[in-house]
Design an enzyme around this catalytic site. Structure first.
Site, short mmCIF file in Angstrom:
data_model
loop_
_atom_site.label_atom_id
_atom_site.label_comp_id
_atom_site.label_asym_id
_atom_site.label_seq_id
_atom_site.Cartn_x
_atom_site.Cartn_y
_atom_site.Cartn_z
N GLU A 58 2.28 11.17 -18.81
CA GLU A 58 1.67 11.48 -17.51
C GLU A 58 1.07 12.87 -17.42
O GLU A 58 0.07 13.07 -16.75
CB GLU A 58 2.71 11.28 -16.40
CG GLU A 58 2.94 9.82 -16.10
CD GLU A 58 4.15 9.59 -15.20
OE1 GLU A 58 3.97 8.97 -14.15
OE2 GLU A 58 5.25 10.02 -15.56
N ASP B 5 6.80 7.79 -17.25
CA ASP B 5 8.17 8.04 -16.80
C ASP B 5 8.99 6.75 -16.66
O ASP B 5 8.44 5.68 -16.37
CB ASP B 5 8.16 8.77 -15.46
CG ASP B 5 7.71 10.22 -15.60
OD1 ASP B 5 7.72 10.73 -16.74
OD2 ASP B 5 7.34 10.83 -14.59
N ASP C 195 10.69 5.10 -14.49
CA ASP C 195 11.01 4.60 -13.16
C ASP C 195 9.90 3.67 -12.70
O ASP C 195 8.96 3.37 -13.44
CB ASP C 195 11.23 5.75 -12.18
CG ASP C 195 10.00 6.63 -12.02
OD1 ASP C 195 8.95 6.33 -12.63
OD2 ASP C 195 10.07 7.63 -11.28
N GLU D 58 7.47 4.12 -10.55
CA GLU D 58 6.16 4.76 -10.55
C GLU D 58 5.60 4.85 -11.97
O GLU D 58 4.41 4.61 -12.20
CB GLU D 58 6.24 6.16 -9.93
CG GLU D 58 6.46 6.17 -8.44
CD GLU D 58 5.30 5.57 -7.67
OE1 GLU D 58 4.15 5.97 -7.90
OE2 GLU D 58 5.54 4.68 -6.84
N TYR E 136 15.67 13.02 -17.05
CA TYR E 136 14.71 12.63 -16.01
C TYR E 136 15.29 12.88 -14.63
O TYR E 136 16.45 12.56 -14.35
CB TYR E 136 14.33 11.17 -16.17
CG TYR E 136 13.15 10.77 -15.32
CD1 TYR E 136 11.95 11.46 -15.41
CD2 TYR E 136 13.24 9.72 -14.42
CE1 TYR E 136 10.86 11.12 -14.63
CE2 TYR E 136 12.15 9.37 -13.63
CZ TYR E 136 10.96 10.08 -13.75
OH TYR E 136 9.89 9.75 -12.96
N ARG F 73 14.22 11.86 -11.48
CA ARG F 73 14.14 10.88 -10.40
C ARG F 73 15.08 9.73 -10.75
O ARG F 73 14.73 8.84 -11.50
CB ARG F 73 12.71 10.38 -10.21
CG ARG F 73 11.78 11.44 -9.62
CD ARG F 73 10.44 10.88 -9.24
NE ARG F 73 9.58 11.92 -8.66
CZ ARG F 73 8.76 12.68 -9.36
NH1 ARG F 73 8.65 12.50 -10.68
NH2 ARG F 73 8.03 13.60 -8.77
N HIS G 85 19.26 5.00 -13.64
CA HIS G 85 19.20 5.76 -14.88
C HIS G 85 20.39 6.70 -14.98
O HIS G 85 21.23 6.77 -14.09
CB HIS G 85 17.90 6.57 -14.92
CG HIS G 85 16.67 5.73 -14.79
ND1 HIS G 85 16.36 4.74 -15.69
CD2 HIS G 85 15.68 5.72 -13.84
CE1 HIS G 85 15.22 4.17 -15.31
NE2 HIS G 85 14.80 4.74 -14.20
#
Length: 875
Positions: free
Chosen positions: A7, A80, A82, A84, A296, A298, A343
């Site tokens: 990203e 990532d 997740d 998103e 990570y 989030r 996670h």
């Protein structure tokens, strides 16, 4: 070589270093596609089909990935881990397929890693998979819901409530929490109560305090002593009796560490300990993650990988000794309902490296990493061992009883490294007590409570001190619930099941950016427009700002991500009822809406008056009735006898910020302090049909409404101030203008006046002739850009990754971040000195996305005719 897409460019650089020359790592720069900001991007009439558009800034990044695929027919999507991130991978795959960069024989795989370390990246590359479509469908459902609510509910607000900007599926529920808390505070009626305590001395000369818990043989509740008379009797009851220690009980206790961080708890703790907002916290955490320092950020998981647990235990042993390592590892159970987002916790990737060893230069990153490292270390440390002691003191007749409590830390355990912050005030039961023996007399100390009594009185509280000054009764009043901080708001949203970890920061930021909420001393306070929007939604769309409804919808979206629910079926059921509610409300006239809101808000808007008079009669003219009205800045209460009577006040009630106030009389003229669209101002007389614009003057920056008096108001109304005649002719004057205080002068041969801004508002009233002439001469000698000298940067942040200096400047509308042609205003409450490079890059990216900023295309030949299209925009 395979093309790997992540990203951000920072992450791409780090991963490229780990993978080596066998891979080509490129950045997508976040989302590459989005729904166009116009009606019809989600079409409920055609099975909720969604129209996606590649943003102007993303076209060059998509092209770079497409060009790279010409050299190697293998694509690895490593965004990532997740929802998103999964959505971005899906968008990339769809966009590249549409432009035929992905062919039938192109090998496309998806990999995820929870930390950007060499081992984690290498392990991920060994375990490729396909894009997780249930997770993507959950994203599509959320995006469609947010779009349908925003593009259908916001226009209703615009039409029915002037000044309202937008409504959102989750942001409106978040706003409701803040508004309802404020209404609780306003409706709160304080209750008086008293506490009584005594100061005793042991035979060994040590003192301790005990509080009254029994009076007249009855156990006291907190509010039982209700007034000064009862408090006086309680003091006399204690001093008139012989007291002794009836029992001393010491109990062992243990305190265990808190679980490691997940997104919401990290945001809460960073707010408590450092005053960092959710957005600021996530920005710093993002940079730490991309640098490979933490896992990570989030996540709603609190479990730790087994190898991380063992590494943490080893680090504890090496730093603090074997006694700080518990016999068995601590296992934390993940409470997340949605397994797709469960996670690992947020932790350092290398437990041997503390904040000092990383030598981080960014203050936010350094503080946040230290917090994460300490919390992770502490979560695997031994429990703290305490001894809690309770001492009971009583009279022989059993009429009076007092209690002293305290604790001793026998072994600090995890507390040596870290203790979690608290949102509420800690009690005083953790004081250490001296040695006290059962059966000994409780003798009043020779020391005095006199200082504590005087301190209480200085804070406008009553205090009753016994003759020997060893017994003290203090007056208290119950307190309303506190306003939310970002930390407590996130905690409450989490408790209600509203939103998800990755959304909290953006939700809290959005309601502040919309002007619905302001932050003052870290507390969130609803603005009038925020109140009126919330009341409107509660009356006409109550279901859609309901806590249970929103939480249940989140659960259904989690079912979509788990693959157990069809997302289009979810959208269909939602849209059926929501569209009907929109259609019904659209038919209402503004007057009908205000009438209903006026009725709903009546208990708050028109509370009973002490004199028993009608609370809806205007207090100014005594004739008109008060009604709820709206303006571009929100709701307010105004007199129905307008324009003969111009009385207004905020919906928060009498005495709230914004209420008009009569400062006094100047001859026959009333001098008023009022609040308007652009802030507080003073005014001479009232507006009438004959005098529609009476003289008025805004309060300068730094002037408080609370400090305004008649003298200051008359000083403002006397402006502009004539300083004196310029040596070359013409009067020099000082005044306040749109951009602040200034001096002004025009020479006989000048086409227009020369203005010089003044830094201090007081200079308008104090600047002398010599200084004014000097400033005007400097301005004429160096007019600068737009008639001003070039602004000196408040802060130099360094080079942008794409080249060019980033600076913080002070502009006419406040401080802002500047990079090339992009000017991004700082959010409310952010000081220029606190702006970091990471924060600046985020602000620049957001502003560029809103403007569609991109490099200017080469000039094209003129054509015979030009076609223009209008693009519909939505807030």
């Amino acid at each position: 070589m395979p093309v790997v897409v992540v990203e951000s460019p920072a992450k791409a650089k780090t991963i490229n270093k780990y993978l080596g020359s066998d891979y080509k790592v490129l950045a997508s720069y976040g989302h590459v596609r989005d729904l166009p900001a116009k009606d019809g991007s989600v079409d409920p009439e055609h099975d909720f089909s969604m129209t996606w558009e590649i943003s102007p800034d993303s076209r060059k990044h998509v092209k770079a990935i497409a060009d790279a695929l010409k050299e190697d027919n293998a694509l690895i999507l490593a965004t990532d881990p997740d929802r998103e991130g999964e959505a971005i991978s899906w968008h990339l795959q769809e966009a590249l397929t549409k432009r035929r960069s992905i062919k039938k024989d192109t090998e496309v795989s998806r990999v995820t890693f929870n930390a950007i370390t060499k081992d984690a990246v290498a392990q991920a590359m060994k375990n490729p998979r396909e894009v997780d479509m249930p997770l993507v469908e959950a994203y599509l459902a959320r995006r469609a819901l947010d779009y349908l609510v925003g593009f259908n509910l916001s226009p209703v607000l615009w039409r029915k409530l002037p000044g309202a900007k937008s409504a959102g599926r989750v942001q409106s529920v978040c706003l409701r929490l803040i508004v309802e808390r404020e209404m609780e505070i306003e409706a709160f009626k304080p209750v008086e109560y008293w506490s009584v305590k005594a100061l005793f001395e042991t035979p060994r000369g040590q003192t301790y305090e005990a509080r009254l818990v029994t009076l007249a043989g009855k156990k006291l509740d907190k509010h039982d002593i209700a007034n000064a008379t009862q408090a006086e009797l309680a003091v006399q009851a204690i001093t008139s009796r012989a007291l002794s220690v009836t029992s001393v009980e010491a109990k062992p206790a243990a305190r265990n560490p808190s679980a490691p961080f997940m997104t919401s708890t990290l945001q809460q703790e960073a707010s408590r300990k450092f005053g960092m907002g959710a957005r600021q916290t996530m920005s710093a955490a993002q940079r730490l993650y991309e640098a490979g320092y933490i896992t990570y950020m989030r996540t709603d998981g609190i479990d730790m990988a087994p190898e991380a647990v063992m590494a943490t235990r080893e680090a504890i042993k090496n730093r603090y000794g074997a006694e700080y390592v518990p016999d068995s590892p601590r296992m934390y159970k993940n409470k997340a309902k949605n397994a797709q987002e469960a996670h690992e916790c947020i932790r350092p990737t290398d437990m041997t490296r503390d904040a000092a060893s990383l030598k981080l230069t960014d203050d936010d990153q350094r503080k946040l990493y230290d917090l994460i490292w300490k919390r992770t270390i502490a979560c695997q440390m031994a429990a703290a061992r305490l001894e809690r002691t309770t001492v009971e003191i009583g009279s022989d007749d059993g009429q009076v009883g007092l209690r002293a409590t305290g604790q001793v830390v026998l072994f600090d355990g995890f507390m040596r490294v870290y203790e979690e912050g608290r949102d509420d005030v800690a009690d005083e039961d953790d004081k250490r007590l001296p040695q006290i023996m059962q059966g000994e007399k409780a003798v009043f100390a020779k020391q005095s409570f006199k200082d504590q009594a005087e301190k209480a009185r200085s804070n406008d509280a009553q205090a009753i001190l016994s003759e020997n000054e060893a017994v003290l009764a203090l007056q208290h009043h119950t307190q309303p619930p506190p306003r939310y901080t970002e930390a407590t708001l996130v905690k409450r949203m989490e408790e209600l099941g509203i939103g998800r970890p990755s959304t909290y920061a953006s939700i809290v930021t959005t309601i502040q950016d919309r002007g619905y909420v302001r932050k003052d001393k870290n507390r969130l306070i609803p603005e009038e427009k925020g109140r009126i929007v919330t009341i409107f939604l509660l009356n006409f769309f109550r279901q859609y700002v309901g806590y249970e409804f929103t939480a249940k919808l989140e659960e259904q979206l989690d079912e979509v991500s788990a693959g157990s629910r069809d997302y289009k079926d979810l959208l269909s059921k939602f849209w059926r009822d929501f569209s009907a509610a929109i259609a019904e409300t659209s038919e209402l006239r503004i007057s009908e809406v205000l009438e209903k809101l006026d009725e709903a808000l009546a208990p708050q808007l028109y509370p009973p008056r002490e004199d028993g008079s009608d609370p809806r009669i205007c207090p100014k003219c005594g004739v008109g009735r008060l009604h709820l009205k709206t303006s571009r800045t929100g709701g307010f209460v105004g007199c129905g006898n307008y324009p003969e009577c111009t009385y207004t006040r905020p919906i928060a009630g009498e005495g709230a910020e914004g209420e008009e106030r009569l400062l006094g009389m100047d001859g026959e003229d009333e001098i008023w302090l009022k609040s308007g669209r652009f802030g507080p101002y003073v005014q001479r007389g009232e507006a009438t049909p004959e005098n529609k614009k009476p003289p008025r003057a805004s309060l300068p920056k730094g002037w408080s409404k609370d400090d305004m008096d008649l003298e200051k108001a008359l000083t403002l109304l006397s402006l502009p101030r004539e300083i004196g005649e310029h040596p070359e002719g013409g009067m020099i004057s000082a005044n306040f203008g749109r951009f602040g205080p200034y001096v002004m002068h025009q020479l006989p041969d000048e086409a227009k006046p020369v203005y010089v801004n003044l830094k201090d508002p007081n200079d308008v009233f104090e600047i002398g002739m010599n200084r004014a002439v000097e400033l005007l001469a400097e301005k004429r000698a160096n007019p600068g850009r737009r008639g001003q000298a070039a602004a000196k940067p408040l802060k130099e942040l360094g080079e942008h990754p794409d080249g060019g200096a980033i600076q913080v400047l002070d502009g006419r509308y406040g401080p802002y971040v500047k990079w090339e042609k992009i000017n991004a205003t700082l959010p409310k409450g952010v000081e220029p000195a606190d702006v970091t490079m990471e924060m600046a890059l985020e602000l620049i990216a957001e502003k560029a996305a809103k403007k569609g900023t991109r490099k200017k295309a080469p000039a094209k030949r003129k054509t015979a005719a030009k076609k223009t299209t209008k693009k519909a925009k939505a807030d």
